[in-house]
Design a protein around this motif. Structure first.
Motif, PDB file in Angstrom:
ATOM      1  N   GLU A 144      -5.717  -3.246   6.356  1.00 34.61           N
ATOM      2  CA  GLU A 144      -5.688  -2.714   7.717  1.00 34.61           C
ATOM      3  C   GLU A 144      -6.899  -3.126   8.550  1.00 34.61           C
ATOM      4  N   VAL A 145      -8.029  -3.404   7.905  1.00 36.31           N
ATOM      5  CA  VAL A 145      -9.211  -3.843   8.666  1.00 36.31           C
ATOM      6  C   VAL A 145      -9.448  -5.344   8.510  1.00 36.31           C
ATOM      7  N   SER A 146      -8.424  -6.036   7.991  1.00 39.41           N
ATOM      8  CA  SER A 146      -8.418  -7.500   7.885  1.00 39.41           C
ATOM      9  C   SER A 146      -9.566  -8.058   7.064  1.00 39.41           C
ATOM     10  N   LEU A 147      -9.762  -7.495   5.880  1.00 39.42           N
ATOM     11  CA  LEU A 147     -10.768  -8.011   4.953  1.00 39.42           C
ATOM     12  C   LEU A 147     -10.093  -8.427   3.652  1.00 39.42           C
ATOM     13  N   SER A 148     -10.678  -9.415   3.009  1.00 38.45           N
ATOM     14  CA  SER A 148     -10.215  -9.773   1.676  1.00 38.45           C
ATOM     15  C   SER A 148     -10.590  -8.625   0.736  1.00 38.45           C
ATOM     16  N   THR A 149      -9.995  -8.617  -0.437  1.00 37.78           N
ATOM     17  CA  THR A 149     -10.321  -7.583  -1.417  1.00 37.78           C
ATOM     18  C   THR A 149     -11.808  -7.626  -1.754  1.00 37.78           C
ATOM     19  N   GLY A 150     -12.338  -8.833  -1.948  1.00 37.64           N
ATOM     20  CA  GLY A 150     -13.767  -8.979  -2.255  1.00 37.64           C
ATOM     21  C   GLY A 150     -14.651  -8.522  -1.108  1.00 37.64           C
ATOM     22  N   GLY A 151     -14.265  -8.887   0.106  1.00 32.92           N
ATOM     23  CA  GLY A 151     -15.038  -8.467   1.279  1.00 32.92           C
ATOM     24  C   GLY A 151     -15.024  -6.961   1.443  1.00 32.92           C
ATOM     25  N   PHE A 152     -13.859  -6.356   1.192  1.00 35.92           N
ATOM     26  CA  PHE A 152     -13.779  -4.910   1.313  1.00 35.92           C
ATOM     27  C   PHE A 152     -14.571  -4.219   0.218  1.00 35.92           C
ATOM     28  N   THR A 153     -14.582  -4.793  -0.982  1.00 36.25           N
ATOM     29  CA  THR A 153     -15.371  -4.216  -2.076  1.00 36.25           C
ATOM     30  C   THR A 153     -16.842  -4.157  -1.694  1.00 36.25           C
ATOM     31  N   LYS A 154     -17.349  -5.217  -1.074  1.00 38.34           N
ATOM     32  CA  LYS A 154     -18.749  -5.220  -0.626  1.00 38.34           C
ATOM     33  C   LYS A 154     -18.990  -4.144   0.429  1.00 38.34           C
ATOM     34  N   LEU A 155     -18.051  -4.009   1.361  1.00 41.90           N
ATOM     35  CA  LEU A 155     -18.176  -2.982   2.389  1.00 41.90           C
ATOM     36  C   LEU A 155     -18.131  -1.596   1.754  1.00 41.90           C
ATOM     37  N   ALA A 156     -17.208  -1.389   0.812  1.00 40.14           N
ATOM     38  CA  ALA A 156     -17.115  -0.092   0.132  1.00 40.14           C
ATOM     39  C   ALA A 156     -18.391   0.210  -0.644  1.00 40.14           C
ATOM     40  N   ASP A 157     -18.983  -0.824  -1.256  1.00 40.01           N
ATOM     41  CA  ASP A 157     -20.268  -0.639  -1.948  1.00 40.01           C
ATOM     42  C   ASP A 157     -21.313  -0.102  -0.983  1.00 40.01           C
ATOM     43  N   ARG A 158     -21.379  -0.701   0.189  1.00 35.81           N
ATOM     44  CA  ARG A 158     -22.359  -0.290   1.203  1.00 35.81           C
ATOM     45  C   ARG A 158     -22.084   1.135   1.695  1.00 35.81           C
ATOM     46  N   LEU A 159     -20.828   1.434   1.985  1.00 34.93           N
ATOM     47  CA  LEU A 159     -20.477   2.772   2.454  1.00 34.93           C
ATOM     48  C   LEU A 159     -20.750   3.820   1.373  1.00 34.93           C
ATOM     49  N   GLU A 160     -20.566   3.445   0.132  1.00 33.06           N
ATOM     50  CA  GLU A 160     -20.852   4.361  -0.972  1.00 33.06           C
ATOM     51  C   GLU A 160     -22.361   4.582  -1.110  1.00 33.06           C
ATOM     52  N   ARG A 161     -23.145   3.501  -1.008  1.00 34.18           N
ATOM     53  CA  ARG A 161     -24.615   3.635  -1.058  1.00 34.18           C
ATOM     54  C   ARG A 161     -25.127   4.527   0.068  1.00 34.18           C
ATOM     55  N   GLU A 162     -24.501   4.433   1.233  1.00 37.46           N
ATOM     56  CA  GLU A 162     -24.915   5.252   2.384  1.00 37.46           C
ATOM     57  C   GLU A 162     -24.474   6.708   2.223  1.00 37.46           C
ATOM     58  N   GLY A 163     -23.602   6.962   1.253  1.00 39.54           N
ATOM     59  CA  GLY A 163     -23.126   8.321   1.009  1.00 39.54           C
ATOM     60  C   GLY A 163     -21.929   8.722   1.851  1.00 39.54           C
ATOM     61  N   TYR A 164     -21.255   7.745   2.485  1.00 36.43           N
ATOM     62  CA  TYR A 164     -20.129   8.051   3.366  1.00 36.43           C
ATOM     63  C   TYR A 164     -18.793   8.101   2.637  1.00 36.43           C
ATOM     64  N   VAL A 165     -18.642   7.329   1.556  1.00 38.27           N
ATOM     65  CA  VAL A 165     -17.393   7.324   0.797  1.00 38.27           C
ATOM     66  C   VAL A 165     -17.696   7.357  -0.700  1.00 38.27           C
ATOM     67  N   VAL A 166     -16.698   7.763  -1.458  1.00 37.98           N
ATOM     68  CA  VAL A 166     -16.715   7.629  -2.917  1.00 37.98           C
ATOM     69  C   VAL A 166     -15.400   6.976  -3.310  1.00 37.98           C
ATOM     70  N   ARG A 167     -15.425   6.342  -4.467  1.00 41.07           N
ATOM     71  CA  ARG A 167     -14.196   5.743  -5.005  1.00 41.07           C
ATOM     72  C   ARG A 167     -13.627   6.688  -6.051  1.00 41.07           C
ATOM     73  N   GLU A 168     -12.325   6.830  -6.002  1.00 35.30           N
ATOM     74  CA  GLU A 168     -11.652   7.708  -6.952  1.00 35.30           C
ATOM     75  C   GLU A 168     -10.423   6.998  -7.497  1.00 35.30           C
ATOM     76  N   SER A 169     -10.258   7.043  -8.799  1.00 37.36           N
ATOM     77  CA  SER A 169      -9.092   6.431  -9.436  1.00 37.36           C
ATOM     78  C   SER A 169      -7.870   7.307  -9.217  1.00 37.36           C
ATOM     79  N   CYS A 170      -6.740   6.663  -9.133  1.00 41.61           N
ATOM     80  CA  CYS A 170      -5.454   7.361  -9.000  1.00 41.61           C
ATOM     81  C   CYS A 170      -5.014   7.812 -10.392  1.00 41.61           C
ATOM     82  N   SER A 171      -4.689   9.083 -10.529  1.00 36.88           N
ATOM     83  CA  SER A 171      -4.281   9.595 -11.834  1.00 36.88           C
ATOM     84  C   SER A 171      -2.924   9.051 -12.262  1.00 36.88           C
ATOM     85  N   ALA A 172      -2.072   8.694 -11.311  1.00 35.26           N
ATOM     86  CA  ALA A 172      -0.730   8.205 -11.625  1.00 35.26           C
ATOM     87  C   ALA A 172      -0.675   6.699 -11.887  1.00 35.26           C
ATOM     88  N   ASP A 173      -1.643   5.949 -11.347  1.00 39.50           N
ATOM     89  CA  ASP A 173      -1.623   4.493 -11.484  1.00 39.50           C
ATOM     90  C   ASP A 173      -3.065   3.999 -11.539  1.00 39.50           C
TER      91      ASP A 173
END
Length: 156
Positions: free
Chosen positions: A68-97
């Motif tokens: 939705e924000v037009s990033l590759s999976t790798g590019g989004f992973t880097k962004l998610a890393d940054r957002l997680e370091r800043e304390g804005y997001v966390v990653r959570e595994s899906c219990s069903a998949d």
């Protein structure tokens, strides 16, 4: 140009170029009002946070956010890393998949986006609503949705 007449190649190129110029001119004005103090948060980070804020449960699959924000999976992973370091997001595994990983907005992220959304909307009113008017904003939404949906349909 007659309304039934096809645009020339130059008119089509100009229309697309003007859209790019408009986005490149307006986007920095929108982002400068919402960038965390002293943080270099260039890129689609704000769009990720606002999408999570507007989603029930404040979480979405990372693969969907990347698309939705037009990033590759790798590019989004880097962004998610940054957002997680800043304390804005966390990653959570899906219990069903186990293949699905969610990006979830934290309380700090929710607080940040709630505060900055007010300024963002003020800027949107100034740089988008004021020049286009209410009907123009609705037309812009329709046009953008049509282009997005057409591109998604062709990629299937």
């Amino acid at each position: 140009m007659d309304m039934g007449e096809q645009p020339t190649d130059d008119e089509l190129i100009t229309a697309w170029g003007m859209l790019h110029e408009a986005m490149n001119s307006v986007q920095p004005k929108l982002l400068e009002a919402v960038t965390p103090d002293g943080k270099d948060m260039a890129g689609p980070w704000f769009e990720v946070l606002i999408r999570l804020q507007r989603t029930p449960g404040h979480q979405l699959p990372m693969s969907r956010l990347a698309r939705e924000v037009s990033l590759s999976t790798g590019g989004f992973t880097k962004l998610a890393d940054r957002l997680e370091r800043e304390g804005y997001v966390v990653r959570e595994s899906c219990s069903a998949d186990r293949r699905v990983v969610y990006a979830s907005l934290t309380e700090q992220g929710l607080d940040f986006i709630d505060r900055t959304r007010v300024e963002h909307v003020e800027r949107l009113r100034e740089y988008v609503l004021d020049p286009l008017g209410s009907e123009g904003v609705r037309e812009l939404t329709t046009i953008a949705r049509t282009l997005r949906d057409s591109a998604l349909a062709k990629n299937r």
